[in-house]
Design a protein around this motif. Structure first.
Motif, PDB file in Angstrom:
ATOM      1  N   THR A   1       0.825  -1.205   0.000  1.00 51.58           N
ATOM      2  CA  THR A   1       0.000   0.000   0.000  1.00 51.58           C
ATOM      3  C   THR A   1       0.863   1.261   0.000  1.00 51.58           C
ATOM      4  OG1 THR A   1      -0.139  -0.133   2.423  1.00 51.58           O
ATOM      5  CG2 THR A   1      -1.952  -1.093   1.154  1.00 51.58           C
TER       6      THR A   1
ATOM      7  N   SER B   1      -8.528  -5.237   0.459  1.00 52.74           N
ATOM      8  CA  SER B   1      -8.938  -6.062   1.600  1.00 52.74           C
ATOM      9  C   SER B   1      -8.069  -7.315   1.717  1.00 52.74           C
ATOM     10  CB  SER B   1     -10.415  -6.457   1.460  1.00 52.74           C
ATOM     11  OG  SER B   1     -10.635  -7.167   0.250  1.00 52.74           O
TER      12      SER B   1
ATOM     13  N   ASN C   1      -4.586  -6.262   3.066  1.00 53.63           N
ATOM     14  CA  ASN C   1      -4.643  -6.019   4.510  1.00 53.63           C
ATOM     15  C   ASN C   1      -4.631  -7.327   5.289  1.00 53.63           C
ATOM     16  OD1 ASN C   1      -4.717  -3.230   4.240  1.00 53.63           O
ATOM     17  ND2 ASN C   1      -6.943  -3.129   4.227  1.00 53.63           N
TER      18      ASN C   1
ATOM     19  N   ASN D   1      -1.153  -8.905   5.113  1.00 50.27           N
ATOM     20  CA  ASN D   1      -0.234  -8.196   6.014  1.00 50.27           C
ATOM     21  C   ASN D   1      -0.387  -8.715   7.441  1.00 50.27           C
ATOM     22  OD1 ASN D   1       0.879  -6.581   4.011  1.00 50.27           O
ATOM     23  ND2 ASN D   1      -0.515  -4.872   4.377  1.00 50.27           N
TER      24      ASN D   1
ATOM     25  N   THR E   1      -8.864  -9.473   9.278  1.00 49.65           N
ATOM     26  CA  THR E   1      -7.728  -8.849   9.951  1.00 49.65           C
ATOM     27  C   THR E   1      -8.049  -8.578  11.416  1.00 49.65           C
ATOM     28  OG1 THR E   1      -7.053  -7.797   7.890  1.00 49.65           O
ATOM     29  CG2 THR E   1      -6.159  -6.879   9.916  1.00 49.65           C
TER      30      THR E   1
ATOM     31  N   SER F   1      -6.761   3.909   0.874  1.00 47.02           N
ATOM     32  CA  SER F   1      -5.878   2.858   1.379  1.00 47.02           C
ATOM     33  C   SER F   1      -4.993   3.402   2.479  1.00 47.02           C
ATOM     34  CB  SER F   1      -5.002   2.296   0.245  1.00 47.02           C
ATOM     35  OG  SER F   1      -4.170   3.302  -0.290  1.00 47.02           O
TER      36      SER F   1
ATOM     37  N   SER G   1     -12.535  -5.333   9.611  1.00 44.84           N
ATOM     38  CA  SER G   1     -11.934  -4.014   9.397  1.00 44.84           C
ATOM     39  C   SER G   1     -12.722  -2.944  10.140  1.00 44.84           C
ATOM     40  CB  SER G   1     -11.894  -3.701   7.895  1.00 44.84           C
ATOM     41  OG  SER G   1     -11.356  -2.419   7.665  1.00 44.84           O
TER      42      SER G   1
END
Length: 378
Positions: free
Chosen positions: A13, A24, A27, A30, A187, A270, A305
């Motif tokens: 990002t 998405s 994320n 990550n 996440t 983002s 999220s």
């Protein structure tokens, strides 16, 4: 230090290059890399994402964190359809050769499930004999309504040594041999609190996600504004192809002429910009077609999220959500109509105690432990 190769369509990002990747998914990847770090693993993300710009992108290896690196391959500029097709073929070839060169029978390879390289992964597994973890987000054949594709996916899943699933329901369907697995809804990273953008005293609702009409969420969220009063503001964030985006903008324009509530399209955000915007809202909208076959096997990652940023969540009532560990934190509606979505929004009592971040923290600890247990069998 042990190492895992993580095959996925990924782009940082923070990168100045625009490559094909879904925010998405990035994320979530990550977060999984962070969880792997916490379990003592180095991760190399190997991405076959091509550029979305009209300029050439070079091959590179990027250090994302102390224990996570990203391998990107060179990509031809998006000049026309023919060049794009050629580039995809070249990227797959480079991916295949890179994995052939860098893996062996002792390697652990994790693959973010994609229709784009199922046959490629099968060949790699057969040739190199590495341990394979398949991260299966959903059955894509169910999403597009193609039974033959679904059958190919189930055949692909058979070669896995372990799995990461988004729901218990998908685990029941796929992991019939009870191979090692871990469940992760989305996440579990709790975002630090940031200053609010809005100070107008209104209740800000946000839909962040795909404009794909098959999912049916973006349009439904936008149309709910027609049943809300002037105390509300509905924000639409998201992505889609040119046709889907044009339809979304046209819908918002038509609604804004009739609705007492405010409604705006706020782009595709983002990183920190996205987090700051989300935290400035009060309610996250997880609206999608309840009749979609994919609902049996997928979990809307946007829910996590929203919760990680402290929002209350309005959701369609489906088993994958209601039976999950976060099901009790939802504000449900039962019928996919703008009026019912609006009723759920208006039913929220903000004086009630609510701490979604605490719930996410508990899920985070559980996933790290489950991941450690799964990897111990590899």
């Amino acid at each position: 230090m042990k190492k895992i190769f993580y095959m996925a369509y990924y782009n940082s990002t923070n990168s100045s290059e625009r490559r094909n990747a879904v925010l998405s998914s990035v994320n979530k990847m990550n977060y999984i890399c962070e969880a792997l770090e916490n379990n003592g693993y180095n991760t190399e993300i190997v991405s076959a994402s091509g550029t979305t710009e009209k300029k050439f992108c070079k091959s590179k290896k990027v250090k994302l964190t102390d224990k996570t690196t990203l391998k990107l391959f060179s990509s031809l500029p998006r000049l026309n359809r023919i060049v794009s097709v050629i580039d995809r073929v070249i990227l797959k070839t480079k991916l295949f050769l890179y994995m052939i060169k860098n893996t062996n029978k002792d390697s652990i390879v994790m693959v973010y499930h994609s229709l784009g390289y199922m046959s490629l992964v099968k060949r790699l597994k057969k040739l190199k004999g590495f341990k394979l973890i398949i991260e299966a987000e959903e059955i894509y054949g169910d999403v597009i309504g193609d039974e033959k594709t679904s059958q190919k996916e189930y055949e692909f899943f058979k070669i896995a040594d372990a799995f990461i699933f988004p729901t218990e329901l998908l685990s029941e369907k796929v992991n019939t041999e009870k191979k090692p697995e871990a469940i992760i809804y989305g996440t579990y990273h709790i975002e630090k609190e940031m200053p609010k953008i809005f100070s107008d005293g209104k209740i800000h609702c946000v839909y962040a996600g795909t404009f794909d009409p098959r999912k049916g969420g973006a349009i439904a969220s936008a149309e709910s504004a027609m049943f809300l009063d002037e105390n509300y503001h509905v924000h639409i964030l998201g992505f889609g192809n040119e046709k889907e985006k044009a339809e979304m903008l046209n819908t918002i324009d038509n609604i804004s002429k009739k609705s007492k509530a405010d409604i705006t399209y706020d782009g595709l955000l983002s990183g920190e910009e996205y987090i700051k915007f989300i935290q400035s809202c009060d309610i996250g909208l997880s609206t999608q077609n309840p009749n979609g076959k994919y609902n049996d096997t997928s979990f809307p990652s946007k829910i996590l999220s929203y919760m990680a940023n402290g929002l209350r969540v309005v959701s369609i009532r489906i088993p994958a959500i209601e039976k999950s560990a976060v099901g009790k934190f939802m504000y449900y509606y039962d019928e996919q109509t703008p009026e019912n979505i609006a009723k759920a929004i208006k039913s929220i009592d903000f004086s009630e105690e609510y701490d979604s971040r605490k719930a996410i923290g508990m899920l985070d600890k559980d996933f790290i432990c489950d991941l450690k247990k799964m990897l111990s069998f590899m």
